[in-house]
Design a protein around this motif. Structure first.
Motif, mmCIF file in Angstrom:
data_model
loop_
_atom_site.group_PDB
_atom_site.id
_atom_site.type_symbol
_atom_site.label_atom_id
_atom_site.label_comp_id
_atom_site.label_asym_id
_atom_site.label_seq_id
_atom_site.Cartn_x
_atom_site.Cartn_y
_atom_site.Cartn_z
ATOM 1 N N PRO A 140 0.888 -1.162 -0.147
ATOM 2 C CA PRO A 140 0.003 -0.073 -0.147
ATOM 3 C C PRO A 140 0.926 1.429 -0.058
ATOM 4 N N VAL A 141 0.273 2.181 -0.647
ATOM 5 C CA VAL A 141 1.277 3.603 -0.645
ATOM 6 C C VAL A 141 0.346 4.451 0.309
ATOM 7 N N ALA A 142 0.980 4.290 1.463
ATOM 8 C CA ALA A 142 0.249 5.414 2.572
ATOM 9 C C ALA A 142 0.161 6.694 2.163
ATOM 10 N N GLY A 143 -0.879 7.577 2.462
ATOM 11 C CA GLY A 143 -0.912 8.870 2.394
ATOM 12 C C GLY A 143 -0.703 9.464 0.851
ATOM 13 N N ALA A 144 -0.866 8.479 -0.142
ATOM 14 C CA ALA A 144 -1.050 8.964 -1.466
ATOM 15 C C ALA A 144 -2.064 10.163 -1.674
ATOM 16 N N VAL A 145 -1.732 11.102 -2.492
ATOM 17 C CA VAL A 145 -2.835 12.358 -2.645
ATOM 18 C C VAL A 145 -3.614 11.903 -3.953
ATOM 19 N N VAL A 146 -4.884 12.083 -3.684
ATOM 20 C CA VAL A 146 -5.784 11.342 -4.847
ATOM 21 C C VAL A 146 -6.643 12.546 -4.996
ATOM 22 N N ASP A 147 -6.654 13.397 -6.328
ATOM 23 C CA ASP A 147 -7.234 14.524 -6.996
ATOM 24 C C ASP A 147 -8.388 13.991 -7.682
ATOM 25 N N VAL A 148 -9.556 14.302 -7.443
ATOM 26 C CA VAL A 148 -10.840 13.686 -8.108
ATOM 27 C C VAL A 148 -11.613 14.691 -8.537
ATOM 28 N N TRP A 149 -12.080 14.577 -9.863
ATOM 29 C CA TRP A 149 -13.062 15.545 -10.305
ATOM 30 C C TRP A 149 -14.084 14.783 -11.461
ATOM 31 N N GLU A 150 -15.183 15.261 -11.420
ATOM 32 C CA GLU A 150 -16.349 14.685 -12.227
ATOM 33 C C GLU A 150 -17.480 15.541 -12.611
ATOM 34 N N ALA A 151 -18.039 15.068 -13.667
ATOM 35 C CA ALA A 151 -19.269 16.144 -14.040
ATOM 36 C C ALA A 151 -20.633 15.387 -13.402
ATOM 37 N N ASP A 152 -21.702 16.375 -13.575
ATOM 38 C CA ASP A 152 -23.062 15.948 -12.690
ATOM 39 C C ASP A 152 -23.648 15.133 -13.778
ATOM 40 N N ALA A 153 -25.074 15.002 -13.178
ATOM 41 C CA ALA A 153 -26.002 14.270 -13.876
ATOM 42 C C ALA A 153 -26.364 15.014 -15.157
ATOM 43 N N ALA A 190 -22.759 9.601 -19.417
ATOM 44 C CA ALA A 190 -22.078 10.052 -20.683
ATOM 45 C C ALA A 190 -22.362 11.658 -20.731
ATOM 46 N N TYR A 191 -21.676 12.233 -21.659
ATOM 47 C CA TYR A 191 -21.651 13.794 -22.023
ATOM 48 C C TYR A 191 -20.916 14.008 -23.128
ATOM 49 N N PRO A 192 -21.551 15.093 -23.907
ATOM 50 C CA PRO A 192 -20.832 15.586 -25.105
ATOM 51 C C PRO A 192 -19.744 16.675 -24.602
ATOM 52 N N ILE A 193 -18.653 16.522 -25.160
ATOM 53 C CA ILE A 193 -17.729 17.769 -25.096
ATOM 54 C C ILE A 193 -18.343 18.922 -25.621
ATOM 55 N N PRO A 194 -17.790 20.216 -25.254
ATOM 56 C CA PRO A 194 -18.420 21.444 -25.767
ATOM 57 C C PRO A 194 -18.173 21.556 -27.201
ATOM 58 N N THR A 195 -19.280 21.861 -27.718
ATOM 59 C CA THR A 195 -19.343 21.651 -29.260
ATOM 60 C C THR A 195 -19.722 23.385 -29.842
ATOM 61 N N ASP A 196 -19.701 24.204 -28.886
ATOM 62 C CA ASP A 196 -19.981 25.506 -29.235
ATOM 63 C C ASP A 196 -18.991 26.487 -29.751
ATOM 64 N N GLY A 197 -17.768 25.769 -29.936
ATOM 65 C CA GLY A 197 -16.474 26.420 -30.423
ATOM 66 C C GLY A 197 -16.180 25.866 -31.703
ATOM 67 N N PRO A 198 -14.555 26.308 -32.136
ATOM 68 C CA PRO A 198 -14.230 25.582 -33.451
ATOM 69 C C PRO A 198 -14.264 23.940 -33.298
ATOM 70 N N PRO A 210 -19.740 13.867 -30.282
ATOM 71 C CA PRO A 210 -18.985 14.651 -29.504
ATOM 72 C C PRO A 210 -18.776 13.911 -28.050
ATOM 73 N N TRP A 211 -19.584 12.709 -28.235
ATOM 74 C CA TRP A 211 -19.720 12.336 -26.878
ATOM 75 C C TRP A 211 -18.580 11.328 -25.935
ATOM 76 N N ARG A 212 -18.476 11.479 -24.776
ATOM 77 C CA ARG A 212 -17.675 10.973 -23.938
ATOM 78 C C ARG A 212 -18.252 9.731 -22.924
ATOM 79 N N PRO A 213 -17.826 8.669 -22.827
ATOM 80 C CA PRO A 213 -18.471 7.955 -22.069
ATOM 81 C C PRO A 213 -18.487 8.119 -20.310
ATOM 82 N N ALA A 214 -19.315 7.751 -19.713
ATOM 83 C CA ALA A 214 -19.404 8.087 -18.229
ATOM 84 C C ALA A 214 -18.194 7.818 -17.665
ATOM 85 N N HIS A 215 -17.444 8.652 -16.889
ATOM 86 C CA HIS A 215 -16.219 8.394 -16.075
ATOM 87 C C HIS A 215 -15.942 9.276 -15.086
#
Length: 290
Positions: A140-153, A190-198, A210-215
């Motif tokens: 085990p890696v004690a004290g590992a720093v884990v940064d988490v982020w996600e999109a909403d529903a 699952a969500y689409p990446i932003p498509t309002d730009g180039p 433009p879709w990404r699977p849920a993650h």
């Protein structure tokens, strides 16, 4: 450098780079010139097409803000991000694979105690995550720093919501002495990446979705180990085999188990359905880098 023509211009530009002090910069710039010139010759690029390309890149830069990186989206959707990940993060078979960083990470997310709810108001079915961090030796890696982020529903990150004055769906945790961490989040969709730009214009022109699977996104760091930037994807998602940014790896598909209303892993009573995820992150020793 007089009388340069289509047959001699590439050599002339390469010669102009001869005194570049940095060998690596010289190598990269020389390759860039050669490949760009070869592209123009191969497709017989017109002046109008090149101007359209310049305008596209200009618009890409103009779309970037402190909360949105359109160039990362462009790199992701052209497969360049994942190619650089693959080139730079060759791992042993035991280690967790890396994948794309994405454009929605924010440094300085709140550091929360284990067991916290990172949703902080974000909508979605509850997700209870139980994870471990260990090395390829199984320790085990004690004290590992884990940064988490996600999109909403609704498939949106907090950065995409102009009405928010606080972080949602993101946090930093420190694993315990056994390399374990647990927290509550929302079940990804699952969500689409932003498509309002180039980038959206490019996807439409090439008839790509433009879709990404849920993650859920993770960065896992610990002294003596290579930093891991990765996702955990939701098994069964319709876009696992057509991710718009080419980031899916079979080893990163997690079993998000569905449960009816009842008692959750943290002892709370959930009035509606919830999910659980159990996942092990295995870090490569830093000695393997480079």
């Amino acid at each position: 450098m007089r009388n340069i023509n289509e047959d001699t211009i590439t050599a002339a530009v390469l010669e102009s780079l001869a005194d570049t002090p940095s060998p690596r910069l010289k190598e990269v710039m020389s390759a860039l010139v050669r490949h760009l010139h070869d592209l123009a010759r191969e497709v017989k690029l017109t002046e109008q097409e090149w101007m359209q390309g310049i305008e596209f890149l200009t618009a890409t830069g103009q779309k970037c803000t402190d909360k949105r990186q359109e160039f990362i989206l462009l790199s992701d959707t052209l497969g360049l991000s994942m190619l650089t990940v693959a080139l730079n993060h060759s791992k042993s078979a035991q280690a967790t694979e890396a994948t794309v960083f994405g454009p929605f990470h924010v440094p300085g997310a709140p550091v929360l105690p284990l067991g916290s709810d990172i949703a902080n108001g974000a909508k979605g079915e509850p997700l209870f995550v139980d994870a471990t961090v260990r090395g390829t030796d199984g320790k085990p890696v004690a004290g590992a720093v884990v940064d988490v982020w996600e999109a909403d529903a609704e498939g949106l990150y907090d950065l995409q919501r102009t009405d928010l004055d606080h972080p949602e769906g993101r946090a930093v945790f420190h694993a315990d002495g056994e390399g374990r961490l647990h927290f509550k989040a929302v079940t990804p969709v699952a969500y689409p990446i932003p498509t309002d730009g180039p980038v959206g214009t490019m996807l439409e022109a090439t008839r790509r979705h433009p879709w990404r699977p849920a993650h859920v996104h993770f960065i896992v760091q610990a002294p003596g180990y290579e930093t891991l930037i990765t996702h955990v994807f939701k098994d069964g998602d319709a876009y696992l085999d057509s991710d718009a940014v080419f980031g899916v790896r079979s080893s990163l598909i997690g079993d998000f188990q569905s449960h009816p209303a009842g008692v959750a892993p943290d002892g709370s009573t959930q009035a509606g359905p919830f999910h659980t995820l159990r996942f092990d992150f295995v870090l490569e020793p830093a000695a393997r880098q480079g």
